[in-house]
Scaffold this motif. Structure first.
Motif, short mmCIF file in Angstrom:
data_model
loop_
_atom_site.label_atom_id
_atom_site.label_comp_id
_atom_site.label_asym_id
_atom_site.label_seq_id
_atom_site.Cartn_x
_atom_site.Cartn_y
_atom_site.Cartn_z
N LEU A 26 0.85 -1.19 0.00
CA LEU A 26 0.00 0.00 0.00
C LEU A 26 0.89 1.24 0.00
CD1 LEU A 26 -3.08 0.87 0.61
CD2 LEU A 26 -2.30 1.17 2.95
N TYR A 52 -3.57 6.80 -13.14
CA TYR A 52 -4.35 6.30 -12.02
C TYR A 52 -5.84 6.24 -12.30
CZ TYR A 52 -4.79 11.29 -10.90
OH TYR A 52 -5.04 12.62 -10.94
N TYR A 101 -9.60 6.31 -10.14
CA TYR A 101 -10.27 6.52 -8.86
C TYR A 101 -11.75 6.75 -9.15
CZ TYR A 101 -10.84 11.53 -9.68
OH TYR A 101 -11.22 12.72 -10.19
N LEU A 137 -9.05 7.34 -2.14
CA LEU A 137 -8.47 6.08 -2.58
C LEU A 137 -8.22 6.09 -4.08
CD1 LEU A 137 -10.64 3.31 -0.88
CD2 LEU A 137 -8.30 3.97 -0.32
N ARG A 138 -7.13 5.51 -4.49
CA ARG A 138 -6.94 5.34 -5.93
C ARG A 138 -5.97 4.21 -6.25
NH1 ARG A 138 -3.74 10.99 -7.07
NH2 ARG A 138 -1.65 10.21 -6.75
N ILE A 139 -6.00 3.81 -7.50
CA ILE A 139 -5.06 2.81 -8.01
C ILE A 139 -4.06 3.56 -8.86
CG2 ILE A 139 -4.78 0.87 -9.59
CD1 ILE A 139 -7.66 0.10 -8.97
N TYR A 186 0.44 -2.26 -10.53
CA TYR A 186 -0.30 -1.22 -9.84
C TYR A 186 -0.04 -1.27 -8.34
CZ TYR A 186 -3.68 -4.48 -7.79
OH TYR A 186 -4.26 -5.48 -7.05
N LYS A 244 -2.10 0.26 -4.63
CA LYS A 244 -3.22 1.00 -4.05
C LYS A 244 -2.65 2.20 -3.28
CE LYS A 244 -4.82 -2.83 -1.89
NZ LYS A 244 -5.77 -3.74 -1.22
N THR A 271 -9.64 -2.28 1.29
CA THR A 271 -9.43 -1.71 -0.04
C THR A 271 -9.41 -2.84 -1.07
OG1 THR A 271 -7.03 -1.72 0.39
CG2 THR A 271 -8.17 0.38 0.64
N LEU A 275 -10.47 -2.35 -4.67
CA LEU A 275 -9.54 -1.75 -5.61
C LEU A 275 -8.74 -2.83 -6.35
CD1 LEU A 275 -7.93 1.32 -3.77
CD2 LEU A 275 -9.94 1.26 -5.22
N ASP A 276 -8.42 -3.92 -5.64
CA ASP A 276 -7.72 -5.02 -6.30
C ASP A 276 -8.61 -5.66 -7.36
OD1 ASP A 276 -5.18 -5.17 -4.68
OD2 ASP A 276 -6.63 -5.43 -3.07
N ALA A 321 -8.60 -3.39 -10.30
CA ALA A 321 -7.33 -3.49 -11.03
C ALA A 321 -7.29 -4.76 -11.88
CB ALA A 321 -6.17 -3.48 -10.04
#
Ligand SMILES: [Zn+2]
Ligand SMILES: [Zn+2]
Length: 307
Positions: A196, A246, A248, A255-257, A266, A268, A288, A291-292, A295
């Motif tokens: 992270l 990125y 989001y 939060l963003r990738i 990538y 997080k 989170t 987010l995975d 991705a």
């Protein structure tokens, strides 16, 4: 009660409170994680409460030794002995099995299978836990196959036990995370990949300087946090303009990738403005997970597959 015991109790209380507060904050923003967070808070609380019982005597590393080792690009674990006690790992393992055994049916069945394998002498958890290192995923995979349980579940249980031990090593070896001589993306303590990133805007200095954002990496294996240069790919080191991209969603601006157009890895990223306590990496990773999934849909690769 002695002074040190009462002050360490004070720290435990403080950390438990910070964990609870952060969990509340997360659940307000991401209520879908409620059930998961409720269960894992018990695990995280146990890790904090057990801190004073854990036996960890890392080899002494002074400032010069640290600078010299890291200056050569070597994580400290490649040179120094972490001094983690096998019995201490086993004690927390026994405790965590109880916690997981009180979870859902899948967890209960997994714990039953682990205990049968231990009783039959087919699985020796103390040695196995002691050998855990970042990148040695085959240890978990082999044991999972042998016991006949899901590999990721066994990994979660193992991490619940090893993380607080390694956190003590990291605190001892890396008391400050502002290491100027380490500009790498692998963990300066254990050499593992970061799980992270944290973007942290600190208030400017007394001379009215503008607030400067700092980029930290968090290690999921040992809990270290360290500063890295911005706009550089953690996997292929690309600094080419236009490579850093990125994703989001407007609903979750914190939060963003962040991903690299060149190598498609990538990470997080959590922006921690307004979060005062130090992050609990386990809680942040857990909450989170969407987010995975995002991705993966976009065919991006996590950093663990690199190296
Ligand atoms: Zn680490
Ligand atoms: Zn890259």
């Amino acid at each position: 009660m002695s002074g040190s015991a009462s002050s360490s109790n004070g720290q435990v209380e403080k950390d438990l409170k910070a964990l609870q507060q952060r969990a509340g904050q997360i659940l307000k923003a991401r209520p879908a994680y409620k059930e998961m967070v409720d269960f894992y808070l018990t695990v995280f609380r146990r890790q904090i409460e057990w801190r004073h019982r854990l036996v960890v005597h890392p080899q002494t590393v002074d400032d010069d030794q640290r600078r010299e080792c890291l200056g050569h690009g070597q994580p400290l674990l490649e040179r120094y002995d972490p001094g983690i006690d096998a019995q201490s790992l086993l004690d927390l393992w026994t405790e965590m099995k109880k916690v997981f055994g009180r979870g859902n049916q899948v967890l209960r069945q997994a714990v039953d299978k682990i205990e049968s394998a231990e009783q039959a002498g087919d699985f020796l958890p103390a040695t196995w836990l002691l050998e855990q290192r970042p990148g040695r995923y085959e240890l978990v995979a082999e044991a999972g196959r042998q016991i006949g349980i899901d590999e990721s579940l066994l990994a979660t249980l193992a991490r619940a036990v090893t993380l607080p031990h390694w956190q003590m090593v990291a605190q001892n070896w890396l008391p400050n995370d502002g290491l100027e001589e380490w500009k790498r993306f692998r963990c300066p303590t254990c050499g593992g990949p970061p799980g992270l990133a944290e973007l942290c805007t600190e208030p400017g200095g007394s001379e009215g300087l503008a607030p400067s954002p700092r980029r930290f990496m968090h290690c999921p294996f040992c809990g270290s946090r360290w500063v890295v240069p911005g706009l550089k790919c953690p996997a292929c080191q690309s600094t080419r303009e236009g490579d850093a991209k990125y994703y989001y969603t407007p609903e979750e601006p914190e939060l963003r990738i962040e991903f690299c157009k060149s190598c498609h890895h990538y990470i997080k990223v959590l922006s921690t403005e307004g979060i005062r306590a130090r992050l609990h990496v386990g809680l942040e990773l857990l909450t989170t997970a969407h987010l995975d999934a995002m991705a993966q849909e976009k065919n991006l690769k996590p950093l663990e597959t690199y190296s």
